[in-house]
Design a protein around this motif. Structure first.
Motif, PDB file in Angstrom:
ATOM      1  N   TYR A   1       4.760   4.396  10.857  1.00 16.83           N
ATOM      2  CA  TYR A   1       4.889   3.204  11.679  1.00 16.83           C
ATOM      3  C   TYR A   1       4.548   1.963  10.852  1.00 16.83           C
ATOM      4  CZ  TYR A   1       4.636   6.561  15.538  1.00 16.83           C
ATOM      5  OH  TYR A   1       4.863   7.619  16.378  1.00 16.83           O
ATOM      6  N   LYS A   2       5.160   0.849  11.249  1.00 16.17           N
ATOM      7  CA  LYS A   2       4.773  -0.432  10.672  1.00 16.17           C
ATOM      8  C   LYS A   2       3.906  -1.157  11.692  1.00 16.17           C
ATOM      9  CE  LYS A   2       6.487  -4.429   8.142  1.00 16.17           C
ATOM     10  NZ  LYS A   2       7.673  -5.210   7.701  1.00 16.17           N
ATOM     11  N   VAL A   3       2.725  -1.574  11.266  1.00 20.06           N
ATOM     12  CA  VAL A   3       1.806  -2.341  12.109  1.00 20.06           C
ATOM     13  C   VAL A   3       1.520  -3.646  11.374  1.00 20.06           C
ATOM     14  CG1 VAL A   3      -0.415  -2.369  13.298  1.00 20.06           C
ATOM     15  CG2 VAL A   3       0.778  -0.180  12.948  1.00 20.06           C
ATOM     16  N   LEU A   4       2.095  -4.749  11.889  1.00 20.94           N
ATOM     17  CA  LEU A   4       2.087  -6.015  11.162  1.00 20.94           C
ATOM     18  C   LEU A   4       2.728  -5.782   9.796  1.00 20.94           C
ATOM     19  CD1 LEU A   4      -1.443  -7.333  12.247  1.00 20.94           C
ATOM     20  CD2 LEU A   4       0.788  -8.011  13.142  1.00 20.94           C
ATOM     21  N   ASN A   5       1.970  -5.986   8.705  1.00 21.75           N
ATOM     22  CA  ASN A   5       2.537  -5.780   7.369  1.00 21.75           C
ATOM     23  C   ASN A   5       2.080  -4.475   6.729  1.00 21.75           C
ATOM     24  OD1 ASN A   5       4.065  -8.198   7.259  1.00 21.75           O
ATOM     25  ND2 ASN A   5       2.201  -9.359   6.796  1.00 21.75           N
ATOM     26  N   PHE A   6       1.496  -3.593   7.522  1.00 21.92           N
ATOM     27  CA  PHE A   6       0.966  -2.331   7.013  1.00 21.92           C
ATOM     28  C   PHE A   6       1.825  -1.164   7.507  1.00 21.92           C
ATOM     29  CE2 PHE A   6      -2.563  -5.293   7.435  1.00 21.92           C
ATOM     30  CZ  PHE A   6      -3.148  -5.233   6.174  1.00 21.92           C
ATOM     31  N   TYR A   7       1.801  -0.076   6.733  1.00 21.65           N
ATOM     32  CA  TYR A   7       2.463   1.161   7.126  1.00 21.65           C
ATOM     33  C   TYR A   7       1.399   2.232   7.341  1.00 21.65           C
ATOM     34  CZ  TYR A   7       6.908  -0.956   5.837  1.00 21.65           C
ATOM     35  OH  TYR A   7       8.011  -1.789   5.788  1.00 21.65           O
TER      36      TYR A   7
ATOM     37  N   TYR B   1      -1.936  13.076   4.739  1.00 23.95           N
ATOM     38  CA  TYR B   1      -1.690  12.341   3.496  1.00 23.95           C
ATOM     39  C   TYR B   1      -0.239  11.890   3.446  1.00 23.95           C
ATOM     40  CZ  TYR B   1       0.399  16.686   1.720  1.00 23.95           C
ATOM     41  OH  TYR B   1       1.186  17.798   1.552  1.00 23.95           O
ATOM     42  N   ALA B   2       0.019  10.939   2.551  1.00 21.79           N
ATOM     43  CA  ALA B   2       1.369  10.410   2.344  1.00 21.79           C
ATOM     44  C   ALA B   2       1.376   9.737   0.983  1.00 21.79           C
ATOM     45  CB  ALA B   2       1.734   9.418   3.449  1.00 21.79           C
ATOM     46  N   ILE B   3       2.512   9.154   0.587  1.00 23.92           N
ATOM     47  CA  ILE B   3       2.574   8.445  -0.686  1.00 23.92           C
ATOM     48  C   ILE B   3       1.706   7.186  -0.626  1.00 23.92           C
ATOM     49  CG2 ILE B   3       4.873   9.312  -1.280  1.00 23.92           C
ATOM     50  CD1 ILE B   3       5.999   6.571  -0.393  1.00 23.92           C
ATOM     51  N   ASP B   4       1.353   6.691  -1.800  1.00 24.21           N
ATOM     52  CA  ASP B   4       0.591   5.437  -1.877  1.00 24.21           C
ATOM     53  C   ASP B   4       1.364   4.320  -1.185  1.00 24.21           C
ATOM     54  OD1 ASP B   4      -1.334   6.741  -3.345  1.00 24.21           O
ATOM     55  OD2 ASP B   4      -0.620   6.010  -5.293  1.00 24.21           O
ATOM     56  N   GLY B   5       0.636   3.505  -0.432  1.00 27.62           N
ATOM     57  CA  GLY B   5       1.259   2.413   0.309  1.00 27.62           C
ATOM     58  C   GLY B   5       1.367   2.698   1.785  1.00 27.62           C
TER      59      GLY B   5
ATOM     60  N   ASP C   1      12.175   7.344 -10.861  1.00 28.83           N
ATOM     61  CA  ASP C   1      12.212   5.885 -10.897  1.00 28.83           C
ATOM     62  C   ASP C   1      12.369   5.330  -9.472  1.00 28.83           C
ATOM     63  OD1 ASP C   1      12.355   3.260 -11.716  1.00 28.83           O
ATOM     64  OD2 ASP C   1      14.475   3.385 -12.316  1.00 28.83           O
ATOM     65  N   TYR C   2      11.272   5.352  -8.717  1.00 27.25           N
ATOM     66  CA  TYR C   2      11.332   4.964  -7.305  1.00 27.25           C
ATOM     67  C   TYR C   2      10.611   3.655  -7.011  1.00 27.25           C
ATOM     68  CZ  TYR C   2       6.492   6.558  -6.936  1.00 27.25           C
ATOM     69  OH  TYR C   2       5.137   6.700  -7.109  1.00 27.25           O
ATOM     70  N   LYS C   3       9.891   3.103  -7.973  1.00 26.59           N
ATOM     71  CA  LYS C   3       9.022   1.962  -7.685  1.00 26.59           C
ATOM     72  C   LYS C   3       9.790   0.667  -7.426  1.00 26.59           C
ATOM     73  CE  LYS C   3       4.858   3.840  -9.714  1.00 26.59           C
ATOM     74  NZ  LYS C   3       3.710   3.658 -10.634  1.00 26.59           N
ATOM     75  N   LYS C   4      11.085   0.681  -7.666  1.00 29.67           N
ATOM     76  CA  LYS C   4      11.881  -0.506  -7.332  1.00 29.67           C
ATOM     77  C   LYS C   4      12.190  -0.565  -5.845  1.00 29.67           C
ATOM     78  CE  LYS C   4      16.069   1.932  -8.811  1.00 29.67           C
ATOM     79  NZ  LYS C   4      17.161   1.925  -9.805  1.00 29.67           N
ATOM     80  N   TYR C   5      11.855   0.502  -5.125  1.00 31.40           N
ATOM     81  CA  TYR C   5      12.081   0.553  -3.681  1.00 31.40           C
ATOM     82  C   TYR C   5      10.794   0.219  -2.932  1.00 31.40           C
ATOM     83  CZ  TYR C   5      16.349   3.004  -4.991  1.00 31.40           C
ATOM     84  OH  TYR C   5      17.556   3.335  -5.553  1.00 31.40           O
ATOM     85  N   THR C   6      10.939  -0.474  -1.821  1.00 26.11           N
ATOM     86  CA  THR C   6       9.777  -0.795  -0.989  1.00 26.11           C
ATOM     87  C   THR C   6       9.393   0.429  -0.158  1.00 26.11           C
ATOM     88  OG1 THR C   6      11.107  -1.533   0.895  1.00 26.11           O
ATOM     89  CG2 THR C   6      10.571  -3.187  -0.797  1.00 26.11           C
ATOM     90  N   ILE C   7       8.199   0.395   0.425  1.00 23.08           N
ATOM     91  CA  ILE C   7       7.777   1.468   1.328  1.00 23.08           C
ATOM     92  C   ILE C   7       8.751   1.559   2.505  1.00 23.08           C
ATOM     93  CG2 ILE C   7       5.980   2.248   2.922  1.00 23.08           C
ATOM     94  CD1 ILE C   7       5.259   2.696   0.026  1.00 23.08           C
ATOM     95  N   GLY C   8       9.161   0.417   3.015  1.00 22.27           N
ATOM     96  CA  GLY C   8      10.103   0.405   4.124  1.00 22.27           C
ATOM     97  C   GLY C   8      11.407   1.110   3.777  1.00 22.27           C
ATOM     98  N   GLU C   9      11.897   0.897   2.549  1.00 23.02           N
ATOM     99  CA  GLU C   9      13.132   1.556   2.122  1.00 23.02           C
ATOM    100  C   GLU C   9      12.937   3.053   1.944  1.00 23.02           C
ATOM    101  OE1 GLU C   9      15.343  -2.053  -0.339  1.00 23.02           O
ATOM    102  OE2 GLU C   9      13.719  -0.924  -1.295  1.00 23.02           O
TER     103      GLU C   9
END
Length: 288
Positions: free
Chosen positions: A173-179, A185-189, A224-232
């Protein structure tokens, strides 16, 4: 982008999935390119690890009874309505079978903790579908290790530099600007490890119009995934979850095979697409 489900045979408990995935990709006739995503169901990884628990072996304690009544009545009649949980899920909560649910809640308490057992369903990523008998399948113990191994094997065997993701169907979920997620556990971010509070905050964000469902939850990503945002990334995980072919209605399987127990033999006969290739450079074209 466009997503393609990749069919594999049923992967047995403790069986190495990597050569099976490589062979399935080759047989799919889909040509992998640098930058494509190869997304795996967490259940396949857990099964390969042999990470099963037998819920029939758990003896319910007082906390399991509390969680059972909490899910059935508090979630089923109060919180579910307030937080706009889907009506079909609310109906299922109100009809929870007592004996099976008590054992399930006890298994959750002992496996991942009370904070997860207080979630009304999909507690802590422990999965009951596509597993035989009374077994349940917790999240993989070391998903990043497996993502790295598959990444390196794809590069060696197929000569392409892809991104490997292992994801769970449970929501981020997105809560304000946080995920945030309700998984351990999940990926960083992505905020994780908060149990039922991740679910409550996510549903509350939707009710208050300050966020809500963002996608499914990546457990590990390699490449090479760091060019993607958490949202993406969570959106890619969601798209892959939508194209997976899994058991949608367990009762239909019971009826088809005239049984009340899912066996390994039955699972071998079902269609499995635990791998999805996402072509990041290919335009999505709706089927007419």
């Amino acid at each position: 982008m466009r997503a393609y489900p990749i069919k594999t045979r049923y992967i047995r408990k403790g069986e190495n999935f990597i050569p099976i995935v490589i062979e399935a990709i080759k047989n799919s006739r889909i040509k992998l390119e640098d930058g494509d995503f190869v997304v795996l169901s967490e259940k396949m990884v857990s099964t390969s690890e042999g990470n099963f628990i037998d819920e029939s072996k758990f003896t319910p304690g007082i906390l399991a009874y509390f969680c059972y009544y909490w899910s059935k009545y508090v979630w089923g009649y109060v919180l579910g309505k307030l937080l706009k949980v889907k009506e079909d899920k609310i109906k299922n909560l109100r009809k929870l079978p007592k004996e099976e649910t008590l054992k399930h809640k006890q298994a959750i308490i002992e496996t991942v903790g009370l904070l997860y057992a207080l979630k009304p369903y999909a507690e802590g990523g422990v999965d009951l579908t596509n597993v035989p008998g009374t077994y349940a399948c917790p999240l993989p113990k070391n998903p990043k290790k497996w993502a790295e191994k598959l990444y390196k094997e794809i590069k060696k065997e197929l000569g392409v530099d892809v991104v490997v993701m292992i994801s769970d169907t449970d929501a981020t979920y997105k809560v304000l600007n946080f995920y945030i997620t309700a998984l351990p556990y999940a990926i960083d971010g992505i905020i994780s490890g908060v149990g039922v509070f991740g679910f409550i905050l996510g549903r509350l964000a939707d009710v208050l119009k300050i966020g809500g469902f963002a996608g499914c939850t990546p457990l590990a990503v390699y490449g090479d995934y760091k060019k993607y945002t958490i949202g993406e990334l969570v959106r890619i995980a969601y798209i892959c979850d939508r194209v997976h072919k899994t058991i949608k209605n367990i009762n239909e399987v019971f009826e088809k095979y005239n049984t009340y127990i899912i066996t390994e033999d039955i699972l071998k006969k079902l269609e499995h697409t635990p791998v999805v290739v996402v072509k990041m450079k290919e335009e999505y074209k709706p089927v007419k």
